[in-house]
Motif scaffolding. Sequence first.
Motif, PDB file in Angstrom:
ATOM      1  N   SER A  17      59.933  10.676   7.191  1.00 43.01           N
ATOM      2  CA  SER A  17      61.177  10.534   7.943  1.00 43.01           C
ATOM      3  C   SER A  17      60.916  10.035   9.370  1.00 43.01           C
ATOM      4  O   SER A  17      61.831   9.588  10.046  1.00 43.01           O
ATOM      5  N   LEU A  18      59.666  10.099   9.823  1.00 42.67           N
ATOM      6  CA  LEU A  18      59.317   9.655  11.170  1.00 42.67           C
ATOM      7  C   LEU A  18      59.003   8.161  11.253  1.00 42.67           C
ATOM      8  O   LEU A  18      58.771   7.647  12.337  1.00 42.67           O
ATOM      9  N   VAL A  19      58.994   7.466  10.128  1.00 36.21           N
ATOM     10  CA  VAL A  19      58.553   6.076  10.124  1.00 36.21           C
ATOM     11  C   VAL A  19      59.387   5.203  11.067  1.00 36.21           C
ATOM     12  O   VAL A  19      58.843   4.348  11.754  1.00 36.21           O
ATOM     13  N   GLY A  20      60.682   5.418  11.137  1.00 32.51           N
ATOM     14  CA  GLY A  20      61.524   4.637  12.040  1.00 32.51           C
ATOM     15  C   GLY A  20      61.186   4.883  13.496  1.00 32.51           C
ATOM     16  O   GLY A  20      61.084   3.949  14.299  1.00 32.51           O
ATOM     17  N   GLU A  21      60.987   6.146  13.842  1.00 36.57           N
ATOM     18  CA  GLU A  21      60.636   6.505  15.219  1.00 36.57           C
ATOM     19  C   GLU A  21      59.271   5.954  15.609  1.00 36.57           C
ATOM     20  O   GLU A  21      59.096   5.433  16.705  1.00 36.57           O
ATOM     21  N   THR A  22      58.302   6.085  14.706  1.00 37.74           N
ATOM     22  CA  THR A  22      56.962   5.618  15.044  1.00 37.74           C
ATOM     23  C   THR A  22      56.899   4.089  15.075  1.00 37.74           C
ATOM     24  O   THR A  22      56.170   3.526  15.879  1.00 37.74           O
ATOM     25  N   ARG A  23      57.675   3.413  14.212  1.00 37.66           N
ATOM     26  CA  ARG A  23      57.727   1.951  14.260  1.00 37.66           C
ATOM     27  C   ARG A  23      58.320   1.496  15.584  1.00 37.66           C
ATOM     28  O   ARG A  23      57.800   0.592  16.237  1.00 37.66           O
ATOM     29  N   ASP A  24      59.410   2.108  15.991  1.00 39.98           N
ATOM     30  CA  ASP A  24      60.029   1.755  17.275  1.00 39.98           C
ATOM     31  C   ASP A  24      59.062   1.992  18.439  1.00 39.98           C
ATOM     32  O   ASP A  24      58.981   1.176  19.355  1.00 39.98           O
ATOM     33  N   ALA A  25      58.332   3.104  18.397  1.00 45.15           N
ATOM     34  CA  ALA A  25      57.372   3.407  19.470  1.00 45.15           C
ATOM     35  C   ALA A  25      56.256   2.372  19.496  1.00 45.15           C
ATOM     36  O   ALA A  25      55.849   1.906  20.574  1.00 45.15           O
ATOM     37  N   TYR A  26      55.753   1.982  18.321  1.00 45.19           N
ATOM     38  CA  TYR A  26      54.709   0.951  18.247  1.00 45.19           C
ATOM     39  C   TYR A  26      55.232  -0.376  18.788  1.00 45.19           C
ATOM     40  O   TYR A  26      54.580  -1.025  19.615  1.00 45.19           O
ATOM     41  N   GLU A  27      56.400  -0.789  18.324  1.00 46.91           N
ATOM     42  CA  GLU A  27      56.944  -2.081  18.739  1.00 46.91           C
ATOM     43  C   GLU A  27      57.226  -2.114  20.238  1.00 46.91           C
ATOM     44  O   GLU A  27      56.955  -3.109  20.903  1.00 46.91           O
ATOM     45  N   LYS A  28      57.737  -1.028  20.768  1.00 49.26           N
ATOM     46  CA  LYS A  28      57.996  -0.970  22.207  1.00 49.26           C
ATOM     47  C   LYS A  28      56.681  -1.028  22.990  1.00 49.26           C
ATOM     48  O   LYS A  28      56.586  -1.709  24.018  1.00 49.26           O
ATOM     49  N   ALA A  29      55.651  -0.340  22.507  1.00 49.96           N
ATOM     50  CA  ALA A  29      54.349  -0.372  23.176  1.00 49.96           C
ATOM     51  C   ALA A  29      53.775  -1.787  23.164  1.00 49.96           C
ATOM     52  O   ALA A  29      53.249  -2.264  24.178  1.00 49.96           O
ATOM     53  N   LEU A  30      53.885  -2.483  22.039  1.00 48.10           N
ATOM     54  CA  LEU A  30      53.378  -3.852  21.947  1.00 48.10           C
ATOM     55  C   LEU A  30      54.150  -4.790  22.866  1.00 48.10           C
ATOM     56  O   LEU A  30      53.555  -5.571  23.619  1.00 48.10           O
ATOM     57  N   ALA A  79      48.986  -7.378   8.983  1.00 47.14           N
ATOM     58  CA  ALA A  79      49.849  -8.343   9.683  1.00 47.14           C
ATOM     59  C   ALA A  79      51.318  -8.114   9.345  1.00 47.14           C
ATOM     60  O   ALA A  79      52.186  -8.176  10.225  1.00 47.14           O
ATOM     61  N   GLN A  80      51.616  -7.840   8.095  1.00 50.43           N
ATOM     62  CA  GLN A  80      53.007  -7.579   7.705  1.00 50.43           C
ATOM     63  C   GLN A  80      53.536  -6.325   8.385  1.00 50.43           C
ATOM     64  O   GLN A  80      54.680  -6.283   8.827  1.00 50.43           O
ATOM     65  N   ASN A  81      52.706  -5.303   8.484  1.00 56.60           N
ATOM     66  CA  ASN A  81      53.119  -4.062   9.141  1.00 56.60           C
ATOM     67  C   ASN A  81      53.226  -4.206  10.647  1.00 56.60           C
ATOM     68  O   ASN A  81      53.949  -3.462  11.299  1.00 56.60           O
ATOM     69  N   ALA A  82      52.487  -5.135  11.207  1.00 55.87           N
ATOM     70  CA  ALA A  82      52.417  -5.275  12.660  1.00 55.87           C
ATOM     71  C   ALA A  82      53.560  -6.098  13.248  1.00 55.87           C
ATOM     72  O   ALA A  82      53.773  -6.069  14.460  1.00 55.87           O
ATOM     73  N   SER A  83      54.287  -6.823  12.430  1.00 56.46           N
ATOM     74  CA  SER A  83      55.347  -7.677  12.973  1.00 56.46           C
ATOM     75  C   SER A  83      56.436  -6.839  13.641  1.00 56.46           C
ATOM     76  O   SER A  83      56.673  -5.691  13.279  1.00 56.46           O
ATOM     77  N   VAL A  84      57.076  -7.435  14.628  1.00 61.02           N
ATOM     78  CA  VAL A  84      58.103  -6.747  15.417  1.00 61.02           C
ATOM     79  C   VAL A  84      59.478  -7.172  14.923  1.00 61.02           C
ATOM     80  O   VAL A  84      59.741  -8.353  14.716  1.00 61.02           O
ATOM     81  N   GLN A  85      60.353  -6.204  14.747  1.00 58.60           N
ATOM     82  CA  GLN A  85      61.707  -6.479  14.297  1.00 58.60           C
ATOM     83  C   GLN A  85      62.508  -7.179  15.394  1.00 58.60           C
ATOM     84  O   GLN A  85      62.400  -6.839  16.566  1.00 58.60           O
ATOM     85  N   HIS A  86      63.330  -8.150  15.004  1.00 59.76           N
ATOM     86  CA  HIS A  86      64.134  -8.890  15.974  1.00 59.76           C
ATOM     87  C   HIS A  86      65.048  -7.979  16.786  1.00 59.76           C
ATOM     88  O   HIS A  86      65.262  -8.204  17.972  1.00 59.76           O
ATOM     89  N   SER A  87      65.574  -6.943  16.160  1.00 61.62           N
ATOM     90  CA  SER A  87      66.465  -6.024  16.874  1.00 61.62           C
ATOM     91  C   SER A  87      65.739  -5.328  18.024  1.00 61.62           C
ATOM     92  O   SER A  87      66.322  -5.094  19.092  1.00 61.62           O
TER      93      SER A  87
END
Length: 100
Positions: A17-30, A79-87
């Motif tokens: 259930s944390l995948v959305g939060e951790t993805r957002d944190a990763y993308e923001k850090a990048l 690479a697929q996991n590392a891409s950043v969502q447009h939103s």
Amino acid sequence: EIVWRQFTLMRENGNSSLVGETRDAYEKALLKYIYYHNWFAREDSEKYCPMQECAGVYYSQLFWVGIVGSHAAEVQTYAQNASVQHSNIGAFEKEFARVD
């Protein structure tokens, strides 16, 4: 190091259930890393770094972002996991970048 840590946390959470939060944190850090180490900031700080807190202030600049390795299938998965969502790019721009 912060980006790698966030990426690792995101991958460890997988389908939790944390995948959305951790993805957002990763993308923001990048995005933050890219923003503050912008290769072009020293050349035209008014255009690329209006807050004056970018690469011109730090001792390093970012030239390239990517993933390399000797196992093509594994590199492709990362690479697929590392891409950043447009939103998240849009949200980051609204929060950090100056709108002309």
